[in-house]
Write a protein that holds these residues in place. Structure first.
Motif, mmCIF file in Angstrom:
data_model
loop_
_atom_site.group_PDB
_atom_site.id
_atom_site.type_symbol
_atom_site.label_atom_id
_atom_site.label_comp_id
_atom_site.label_asym_id
_atom_site.label_seq_id
_atom_site.Cartn_x
_atom_site.Cartn_y
_atom_site.Cartn_z
ATOM 1 N N ARG A 76 63.053 0.931 39.338
ATOM 2 C CA ARG A 76 62.642 0.949 40.741
ATOM 3 C C ARG A 76 61.969 2.249 41.184
ATOM 4 N NH1 ARG A 76 62.868 -4.432 41.881
ATOM 5 N NH2 ARG A 76 64.982 -5.228 42.068
ATOM 6 N N TRP A 77 62.532 3.408 40.800
ATOM 7 C CA TRP A 77 61.951 4.667 41.269
ATOM 8 C C TRP A 77 62.383 5.789 40.339
ATOM 9 C CZ3 TRP A 77 66.267 2.479 43.489
ATOM 10 C CH2 TRP A 77 67.398 3.279 43.614
ATOM 11 N N ASP A 78 61.621 6.882 40.349
ATOM 12 C CA ASP A 78 61.940 8.054 39.533
ATOM 13 C C ASP A 78 62.976 8.913 40.244
ATOM 14 O OD1 ASP A 78 59.997 7.129 37.856
ATOM 15 O OD2 ASP A 78 58.508 8.661 38.373
ATOM 16 N N THR A 79 63.883 9.494 39.454
ATOM 17 C CA THR A 79 64.920 10.329 40.043
ATOM 18 C C THR A 79 65.540 11.175 38.947
ATOM 19 O OG1 THR A 79 66.871 10.307 41.468
ATOM 20 C CG2 THR A 79 66.775 8.616 39.749
ATOM 21 N N LEU A 80 66.560 11.923 39.269
ATOM 22 C CA LEU A 80 67.361 12.681 38.305
ATOM 23 C C LEU A 80 68.814 12.588 38.725
ATOM 24 C CD1 LEU A 80 65.255 15.955 37.807
ATOM 25 C CD2 LEU A 80 65.658 14.176 36.092
ATOM 26 N N ALA A 81 69.715 12.508 37.754
ATOM 27 C CA ALA A 81 71.150 12.487 38.045
ATOM 28 C C ALA A 81 71.902 13.017 36.836
ATOM 29 C CB ALA A 81 71.614 11.066 38.375
ATOM 30 N N PRO A 82 73.068 13.625 37.053
ATOM 31 C CA PRO A 82 73.865 14.116 35.926
ATOM 32 C C PRO A 82 74.314 12.972 35.019
ATOM 33 C CG PRO A 82 74.676 15.001 38.011
ATOM 34 C CD PRO A 82 73.701 13.927 38.342
ATOM 35 N N ARG A 83 74.560 13.329 33.758
ATOM 36 C CA ARG A 83 75.013 12.361 32.772
ATOM 37 C C ARG A 83 76.461 11.939 33.013
ATOM 38 N NH1 ARG A 83 70.647 10.507 31.006
ATOM 39 N NH2 ARG A 83 69.958 10.843 28.880
ATOM 40 N N LEU A 84 76.729 10.664 32.777
ATOM 41 C CA LEU A 84 78.100 10.206 32.613
ATOM 42 C C LEU A 84 78.555 10.580 31.200
ATOM 43 C CD1 LEU A 84 77.865 6.669 34.241
ATOM 44 C CD2 LEU A 84 79.131 8.621 35.153
ATOM 45 N N VAL A 85 79.777 11.065 31.066
ATOM 46 C CA VAL A 85 80.244 11.514 29.755
ATOM 47 C C VAL A 85 80.647 10.321 28.898
ATOM 48 C CG1 VAL A 85 80.972 13.750 30.625
ATOM 49 C CG2 VAL A 85 82.619 11.878 30.570
ATOM 50 N N LYS A 86 80.595 10.542 27.580
ATOM 51 C CA LYS A 86 81.019 9.587 26.538
ATOM 52 C C LYS A 86 80.004 8.483 26.256
ATOM 53 C CE LYS A 86 85.135 11.439 25.826
ATOM 54 N NZ LYS A 86 85.498 12.084 24.555
ATOM 55 N N PHE A 87 78.930 8.406 27.037
ATOM 56 C CA PHE A 87 77.905 7.420 26.737
ATOM 57 C C PHE A 87 77.026 7.951 25.613
ATOM 58 C CE2 PHE A 87 79.342 5.738 30.660
ATOM 59 C CZ PHE A 87 78.935 4.408 30.713
ATOM 60 N N PRO A 88 76.563 7.082 24.707
ATOM 61 C CA PRO A 88 75.787 7.569 23.557
ATOM 62 C C PRO A 88 74.447 8.161 23.970
ATOM 63 C CG PRO A 88 75.804 5.163 23.620
ATOM 64 C CD PRO A 88 76.774 5.617 24.672
ATOM 65 N N GLU A 89 74.046 9.196 23.242
ATOM 66 C CA GLU A 89 72.739 9.812 23.436
ATOM 67 C C GLU A 89 71.860 9.421 22.239
ATOM 68 O OE1 GLU A 89 71.457 11.567 25.905
ATOM 69 O OE2 GLU A 89 73.299 11.507 27.115
ATOM 70 N N PRO A 90 70.542 9.341 22.441
ATOM 71 C CA PRO A 90 69.669 9.014 21.307
ATOM 72 C C PRO A 90 69.688 10.116 20.272
ATOM 73 C CG PRO A 90 68.398 9.664 23.242
ATOM 74 C CD PRO A 90 69.818 9.533 23.696
ATOM 75 N N SER A 91 69.508 9.738 19.020
ATOM 76 C CA SER A 91 69.463 10.726 17.935
ATOM 77 C C SER A 91 68.242 11.613 18.100
ATOM 78 C CB SER A 91 69.403 10.015 16.583
ATOM 79 O OG SER A 91 70.550 9.222 16.389
ATOM 80 N N ARG A 92 68.413 12.882 17.792
ATOM 81 C CA ARG A 92 67.289 13.805 17.840
ATOM 82 C C ARG A 92 66.944 14.218 16.417
ATOM 83 N NH1 ARG A 92 69.808 14.695 22.682
ATOM 84 N NH2 ARG A 92 68.426 14.969 24.470
ATOM 85 N N PHE A 93 65.780 13.791 15.960
ATOM 86 C CA PHE A 93 65.347 14.116 14.596
ATOM 87 C C PHE A 93 64.559 15.422 14.616
ATOM 88 C CE2 PHE A 93 66.657 10.256 12.612
ATOM 89 C CZ PHE A 93 66.552 9.268 13.600
ATOM 90 N N SER A 94 64.780 16.236 13.623
ATOM 91 C CA SER A 94 63.962 17.448 13.476
ATOM 92 C C SER A 94 63.199 17.359 12.154
ATOM 93 C CB SER A 94 64.845 18.699 13.510
ATOM 94 O OG SER A 94 65.830 18.619 12.497
ATOM 95 N N PHE A 95 61.958 17.805 12.186
ATOM 96 C CA PHE A 95 61.106 17.699 10.989
ATOM 97 C C PHE A 95 60.725 19.100 10.512
ATOM 98 C CE2 PHE A 95 60.553 13.813 13.393
ATOM 99 C CZ PHE A 95 60.674 12.844 12.428
#
Length: 228
Positions: free
Chosen positions: A209-228
């Motif tokens: 619906r719209w752009d915004t920002l909000a703090p993270r809820l804890v314990k929810f999975p985060e996407p993997s961050r790959f480093s090359f």
């Protein structure tokens, strides 16, 4: 110049912050008048009860933001409530009780509300605030809400009161057909308010619906961050 009354401040919040954010449902606007937001704000921040900002619920403000232990802005709570639009016969689940304010709003529209809070101090705060406000159809449970509450499902409405990278499938499966889930998804610098509706046994529609920002809820999975 006289100091504005609490009721004037509440009126200003609704008319200057919430209504201009396209929250136009008269029942929700009436509910925002009725549920006394100041009774859900920590005493140390009472002067901010009607301000257009997030309010830390415990500890240092930066730490509260990092841990997602905040009340979202009034316009954000009102808009999320309007998106899921609970009905009087429906059952709602909230993840991230915080102070209990969103649960109180949901309880003003739904038949029954269960709100989950992982932090014991906040679970007690929410429980005490709801009890003092005389709200009997909202129950606070101290629990990790990242997988929802399958034993009590399915739900007509689910609200995640904070941001997540993505909505876990386990939560989507706890929606009834016709049920709605509202949250904020994505990562900084841009997150999107997201409404997911279950349209069939295995089908869902998603609207951002719209752009915004909000703090993270804890314990929810985060996407993997790959480093090359």
């Amino acid at each position: 110049m006289s100091t504005p009354s609490v009721e004037q401040l509440r009126f200003n919040m609704i008319e200057q912050q919430i209504r201009p954010w396209d929250v136009l449902d008269p029942e929700i606007l009436g509910l925002l008048q009725k549920v006394r937001r100041e009774e859900f704000v920590p005493p140390a921040h009472l002067g901010l009860a009607f301000a257009d900002l997030m309010i830390p619920l415990r500890g240092r403000p930066d730490e509260a933001m990092r841990l997602g232990q905040v009340m979202l802005e009034p316009k954000m709570e009102a808009r999320l409530l309007q998106e899921v639009s609970p009905r009087p016969h429906e059952k709602a689940l909230e993840v991230g009780a915080g102070s209990g304010y969103m649960a109180a709003l949901l309880a003003g529209r739904a038949q029954r509300v269960i709100t989950l809070e992982i932090e014991p101090e906040l679970a007690k705060m929410a429980r005490d605030n709801l009890q003092r406000a005389g709200i009997r159809n909202a129950e606070v449970r101290e629990a990790d809400g990242s997988q929802g509450l399958a034993a009590e499902g399915p739900f007509d409405v689910i609200v995640l009161s904070g941001s997540v990278a993505d909505v876990p499938q386990a939560l989507l499966q706890q929606l009834k057909v016709g049920g709605r889930l509202a949250t904020i998804t994505g990562g900084e610098p841009v997150m999107r308010a997201t409404l997911i509706t279950r349209t069939g046994e295995a089908t869902f529609t998603t609207a951002q619906r719209w752009d915004t920002l909000a703090p993270r809820l804890v314990k929810f999975p985060e996407p993997s961050r790959f480093s090359f």
